[in-house]
Design an enzyme around this catalytic site. Structure first.
Site, mmCIF file in Angstrom:
data_model
loop_
_atom_site.group_PDB
_atom_site.id
_atom_site.type_symbol
_atom_site.label_atom_id
_atom_site.label_comp_id
_atom_site.label_asym_id
_atom_site.label_seq_id
_atom_site.Cartn_x
_atom_site.Cartn_y
_atom_site.Cartn_z
ATOM 1 N N GLU A 1 26.944 38.333 43.665
ATOM 2 C CA GLU A 1 28.114 39.207 43.676
ATOM 3 C C GLU A 1 27.935 40.378 44.647
ATOM 4 O O GLU A 1 27.248 41.349 44.330
ATOM 5 C CB GLU A 1 28.346 39.750 42.262
ATOM 6 C CG GLU A 1 28.365 38.661 41.194
ATOM 7 C CD GLU A 1 28.307 39.223 39.774
ATOM 8 O OE1 GLU A 1 28.809 40.328 39.532
ATOM 9 O OE2 GLU A 1 27.737 38.541 38.905
ATOM 10 N N ASP B 1 19.950 38.520 35.052
ATOM 11 C CA ASP B 1 21.087 39.436 35.169
ATOM 12 C C ASP B 1 20.554 40.707 35.845
ATOM 13 O O ASP B 1 19.940 41.557 35.185
ATOM 14 C CB ASP B 1 21.640 39.735 33.759
ATOM 15 C CG ASP B 1 23.035 40.354 33.812
ATOM 16 O OD1 ASP B 1 23.462 40.773 34.903
ATOM 17 O OD2 ASP B 1 23.686 40.427 32.747
ATOM 18 N N HIS C 1 32.813 39.103 42.290
ATOM 19 C CA HIS C 1 31.945 38.428 41.308
ATOM 20 C C HIS C 1 31.943 36.912 41.544
ATOM 21 O O HIS C 1 32.497 36.133 40.770
ATOM 22 C CB HIS C 1 32.521 38.762 39.925
ATOM 23 C CG HIS C 1 31.675 38.420 38.758
ATOM 24 N ND1 HIS C 1 31.126 37.169 38.562
ATOM 25 C CD2 HIS C 1 31.303 39.163 37.688
ATOM 26 C CE1 HIS C 1 30.458 37.174 37.421
ATOM 27 N NE2 HIS C 1 30.540 38.371 36.876
ATOM 28 N N ARG D 1 37.582 32.035 34.348
ATOM 29 C CA ARG D 1 36.113 31.909 34.347
ATOM 30 C C ARG D 1 35.696 31.048 35.542
ATOM 31 O O ARG D 1 35.749 29.824 35.504
ATOM 32 C CB ARG D 1 35.659 31.265 33.026
ATOM 33 C CG ARG D 1 34.169 31.047 32.933
ATOM 34 C CD ARG D 1 33.349 32.306 32.877
ATOM 35 N NE ARG D 1 33.497 33.035 31.614
ATOM 36 C CZ ARG D 1 33.224 34.330 31.479
ATOM 37 N NH1 ARG D 1 32.801 35.045 32.514
ATOM 38 N NH2 ARG D 1 33.382 34.923 30.316
ATOM 39 N N ARG E 1 40.974 42.450 37.693
ATOM 40 C CA ARG E 1 40.904 40.983 37.624
ATOM 41 C C ARG E 1 41.957 40.382 36.699
ATOM 42 O O ARG E 1 42.189 39.175 36.745
ATOM 43 C CB ARG E 1 39.494 40.514 37.233
ATOM 44 C CG ARG E 1 39.023 40.919 35.860
ATOM 45 C CD ARG E 1 37.653 40.312 35.555
ATOM 46 N NE ARG E 1 37.110 40.790 34.291
ATOM 47 C CZ ARG E 1 36.083 40.244 33.682
ATOM 48 N NH1 ARG E 1 35.483 39.192 34.190
ATOM 49 N NH2 ARG E 1 35.643 40.754 32.552
HETATM 50 C C1 BG6 Z 1 27.970 39.670 35.333
HETATM 51 C C2 BG6 Z 1 27.168 40.585 34.470
HETATM 52 O O1 BG6 Z 1 28.313 40.303 36.526
HETATM 53 O O2 BG6 Z 1 29.165 39.286 34.650
HETATM 54 C C3 BG6 Z 1 26.866 39.878 33.150
HETATM 55 O O3 BG6 Z 1 26.007 40.950 35.159
HETATM 56 C C4 BG6 Z 1 28.146 39.407 32.495
HETATM 57 O O4 BG6 Z 1 26.158 40.749 32.291
HETATM 58 C C5 BG6 Z 1 28.910 38.555 33.476
HETATM 59 O O5 BG6 Z 1 27.849 38.684 31.314
HETATM 60 C C6 BG6 Z 1 30.230 37.977 32.961
HETATM 61 O O6 BG6 Z 1 31.071 38.977 32.491
HETATM 62 P P1 BG6 Z 1 32.482 38.641 31.852
HETATM 63 O O7 BG6 Z 1 33.098 39.962 31.480
HETATM 64 O O8 BG6 Z 1 33.280 37.919 32.911
HETATM 65 O O9 BG6 Z 1 32.240 37.749 30.672
#
Ligand code: BG6
Length: 278
Positions: A254, A197, A154, A59, A84
């Site tokens: 992103e 978002d 991302h 994360r 990923r």
């Molecule tokens: C973003 C999306 O790119 O990623 C969101 O637009 C999403 O909707 C976020 O919640 C995180 O995603 P994840 O799968 O890493 O929890």
């Protein structure tokens, strides 16, 4: 200096330091989870409670969303694709000069990926660590059939406080609001006082992230879409590997090929999504 390190659970990553910056890159996901220029606060945000576990996305940093961005039509498949959380091959690192180090990682098809996505591919990520962070994600179609991908680098940015941040460069750009699924048009700069978002389209210039004490520029090539995301209070409380107040110190910009900007790649052809952060 390039050092291969391992956490107690076997999770492997590369640590790099040169005269302009330092970075950490996990072999799982070819995931950059730390990048800081010398004498500066980190540019990338990393959750204090991120998992560093096999098969779980880190994360923070830069998860590589590929070969689909967001949800797949088949909801049993992982959000943002499988790249990923896959183990990439570390092809090599090159200390180009004292200020610049480059790395190449590679991922190709196997039985597991063919089970989720029925195409043969070669995916390469070239990362340059200098006073700029450069990411070049090259997809090559090595199948006999044409395929279509959507993707995103991302990138989680670390910010002083979300209320102090302004994003410039997207004025008048159309976007898909992923909270309402409506098409909208951006008016002025972007500031944050609620969940955001959005998938911006027709992106054709630099995006600037203006914070209290610094401005970071994001330049995308072979891309006309960019996702802007902050989960705000309620969603942050529901997210995995995020502290309840984490939304205050991060936001995602992103560089992407998403929605209308998804790309069709013919057999033996390649497409490279490039992002430069400086
Ligand atoms: C973003 C999306 O790119 O990623 C969101 O637009 C999403 O909707 C976020 O919640 C995180 O995603 P994840 O799968 O890493 O929890």
């Amino acid at each position: 200096m390039i050092v291969l390190k391992k956490l107690a659970n076997g999770f492997a990553y590369i640590e790099i330091k040169n005269s302009s910056a330092e970075a950490k890159i996990a072999l799982q996901g070819a995931h950059i989870f730390h990048y800081a220029r010398v004498g500066e606060e980190p540019i990338l945000w990393l959750s204090e409670v991120s998992d560093f576990e096999v098969g779980k996305a880190i994360r923070g940093g830069v998860p590589v969303c590929w070969p689909w961005f967001g949800f797949n039509e088949d909801k049993t498949l992982p959000q943002h694709g499988f790249a990923r959380t896959a183990l990439w091959e570390f092809v090599g690192g090159d200390e180009v000069d004292e200020k610049t180090t480059t790395f190449t990682f590679r991922l190709t098809y196997n039985e597991k990926t063919l089970g989720m996505w029925h195409y043969k591919f070669l995916l390469e990520l070239k990362i340059t660590i200098s006073d700029k962070l450069i990411m070049e994600l090259k997809t090559t179609n090595i199948d006999e059939r044409t395929f279509k991908i959507s993707q995103a680098l991302h990138t989680y940015f670390s910010v002083s406080h979300i209320s102090d941040v302004t994003i410039k460069g997207l004025d008048n750009k159309p976007y898909l609001d992923a909270l309402t699924w409506k098409n909208e048009v951006q008016k002025g700069d972007i500031t944050f006082n609620q969940e955001v978002d959005r998938v911006y389209q027709e992106v054709d210039g630099e995006i600037a992230l203006s914070d209290k004490n610094r401005t970071i520029h994001i330049k995308n090539e072979n891309s006309s879409s960019a996702v802007i995301w902050n989960p705000w209070i309620e969603k942050c409380g529901r997210m995995s590997a995020m502290k309840p107040n984490a939304y205050e110190s991060m936001l995602c910009i992103e560089p992407a090929n998403a929605f209308l900007d998804a790309r069709v790649i013919k057999p033996q052809k390649s497409h490279t999504l490039k992002a430069t952060i400086f």
